[in-house]
Write an enzyme that holds these catalytic residues in place. Structure first.
Site, PDB file in Angstrom:
ATOM      1  N   GLN A  95      16.155  57.917  14.352  1.00  0.00           N
ATOM      2  CA  GLN A  95      15.185  58.220  15.393  1.00  0.00           C
ATOM      3  C   GLN A  95      13.780  57.762  14.984  1.00  0.00           C
ATOM      4  OE1 GLN A  95      15.771  59.460  18.500  1.00  0.00           O
ATOM      5  NE2 GLN A  95      13.609  59.132  18.909  1.00  0.00           N
ATOM      6  N   LYS A 142      20.439  63.147  23.159  1.00  0.00           N
ATOM      7  CA  LYS A 142      21.419  62.149  22.715  1.00  0.00           C
ATOM      8  C   LYS A 142      22.675  62.826  22.185  1.00  0.00           C
ATOM      9  CE  LYS A 142      17.839  58.759  21.694  1.00  0.00           C
ATOM     10  NZ  LYS A 142      16.989  58.126  20.656  1.00  0.00           N
ATOM     11  N   ASP A 169      21.204  50.774  17.701  1.00  0.00           N
ATOM     12  CA  ASP A 169      19.930  50.534  18.374  1.00  0.00           C
ATOM     13  C   ASP A 169      19.650  49.038  18.537  1.00  0.00           C
ATOM     14  OD1 ASP A 169      18.681  52.802  19.336  1.00  0.00           O
ATOM     15  OD2 ASP A 169      17.921  53.393  17.380  1.00  0.00           O
TER      16      ASP A 169
END
Length: 285
Positions: free
Chosen positions: A96, A52, A119
Site C-alpha cells: 500500500q 481491498k 499493482d
C-alpha cells in the site's frame, strides 16, 4: 449527460472474477492468495486496505494481512517482501502506497516478484506495457479502460488528453490508450505543458489525474467531450475530483463522478490482476 458511474461496472467485474475463481477451484487445490502490506497509520491507506481486503473475501481470494510500524527499517521491509516472494500460497503482493517518509518506495517495488506484482508497478511490468507485451497492468488505468469498454466507447482514432504523468496512473494510461487495443491518439500533459486549456478544448476524451481539486472548467472542454476524472481530493467540502463536476454537469457528453467512479474500478481491477497472477502460477494460463 451520461454519468459513468462505477458501482454497477465494478460489480460486473467482481462477479466475473468471483465466478471464475469458484469454477477453477473445483479442480485447483487452493484459492488465490493476496498479501496486503500496510506500513504506518495513514488513515486513508487504512480505509483503502480494509476495502481491498473485504473485496478479496467476497471474491473468494484469501488475503494475508501484514501491518507494520511506520518506523520499520528499509531492510526489514525488503526482507518481508523476499519472504512473500518465496511463499507458495501467495500469488500477489500489494504494498500500500504511499510509504512513510524514510523508506525507498522504488527499491521496495523492485523487490516484489514481477509475477506477484498485482499493482503492475515493477519495472519489468512497466517495460512490458511500454513494448505492448502481455503483462500485469496498473489497476487504475486498467480499471478505467474496463469502464469505458463497459459503456461501449470506441477510442479508435479519438483525440485523448491525459493530464498527469505519474507512473501509477498518467504514464501507463497514456501508453494503454496508445496501444493497439485502443488505437487512440494521445496527448499527455503535465505541470510544464503550455496552453493546456487549448489542448483540452480539442479533446474527445479527457483523463484527469493531477490532484488539483476542480481544475477542469467548462471553458476548457467541448460540448461532446467525455470526462474521466481519476483524481480524488479531500477538501473542506468533502471528496471531489480534478474536474468541476457541478459546473460541467450537463455541458459534456459523459463524465465520471467522484466519489463513485474510477475509485471503485481500481479495487475491482486489483481482484482481476490477482486472479491472473494466480492462474499463471497454477499453470492455468
Amino acid at each position: 449527460m451520461l454519468v459513468l458511474e462505477g458501482k454497477s461496472v465494478s460489480q460486473t467485474l467482481r462477479a466475473k472474477v468471483k465466478a471464475e475463481i469458484a469454477e477453477l477451484c473445483k479442480t485447483v487445490k487452493r484459492a488465490p492468495g493476496l498479501a496486503v502490506v500496510l506500513v504506518g497509520d495513514d488513515p486513508a491507506s487504512k480505509v483503502y486496505v480494509r476495502n481491498k481486503e473485504k473485496a478479496c473475501e467476497e471474491a473468494g481470494i484469501t488475503s494475508y494481512s501484514y501491518r507494520l510500524p511506520a518506523d520499520i527499517r528499509q531492510e526489514q521491509l525488503i526482507a518481508l517482501i523476499h519472504q512473500l516472494n518465496a511463499d507458495d500460497k501467495i500469488d500477489g503482493i500489494l504494498l500500500q502506497l504511499p510509504l512513510p517518509e524514510g523508506l525507498d518506495t522504488q527499491a521496495c517495488l523492485e523487490t516484489i516478484s514481477p509475477r506477484k506484482d498485482v499493482d503492475g508497478l515493477h519495472p519489468e511490468n512497466q517495460g512490458r506495457l511500454a513494448l505492448g507485451l502481455k503483462g500485469i497492468r496498473p489497476c487504475t488505468p486498467a480499471g478505467t479502460l474496463f469502464l469505458l469498454d463497459y459503456y461501449k466507447f470506441d477510442l479508435t482514432g479519438k483525440n485523448c488528453v491525459v493530464l498527469g504523468r505519474s507512473p501509477l496512473v498518467g504514464r501507463p494510461l497514456a501508453m494503454m490508450l496508445n496501444d493497439k487495443a485502443c488505437n487512440a491518439t494521445v496527448t499527455m500533459c503535465h505541470s510544464k505543458t503550455k496552453n493546456i486549456e487549448e489542448i483540452c478544448r480539442r479533446a474527445d476524451f479527457i483523463f484527469l489525474a493531477i490532484g488539483i481539486p476542480n481544475f477542469l472548467k467548462p471553458d476548457m472542454v467541448k460540448e461532446d467531450a467525455v470526462i474521466v476524472d481519476i483524481g480524488i481530493n479531500r477538501t473542506e467540502a468533502g471528496l471531489c475530483g480534478d474536474a468541476d463536476y457541478k459546473a460541467l454537469e450537463g455541458k459534456v457528453a459523459a463524465m465520471t463522478p467522484v466519489p463513485g467512479g474510477i475509485g471503485l474500478m481500481t479495487i475491482s481491477q486489483l481482484l482481476e490482476n490477482t486472479l491472473e497472477a494466480w492462474k499463471f502460477r497454477m499453470g492455468i494460463l
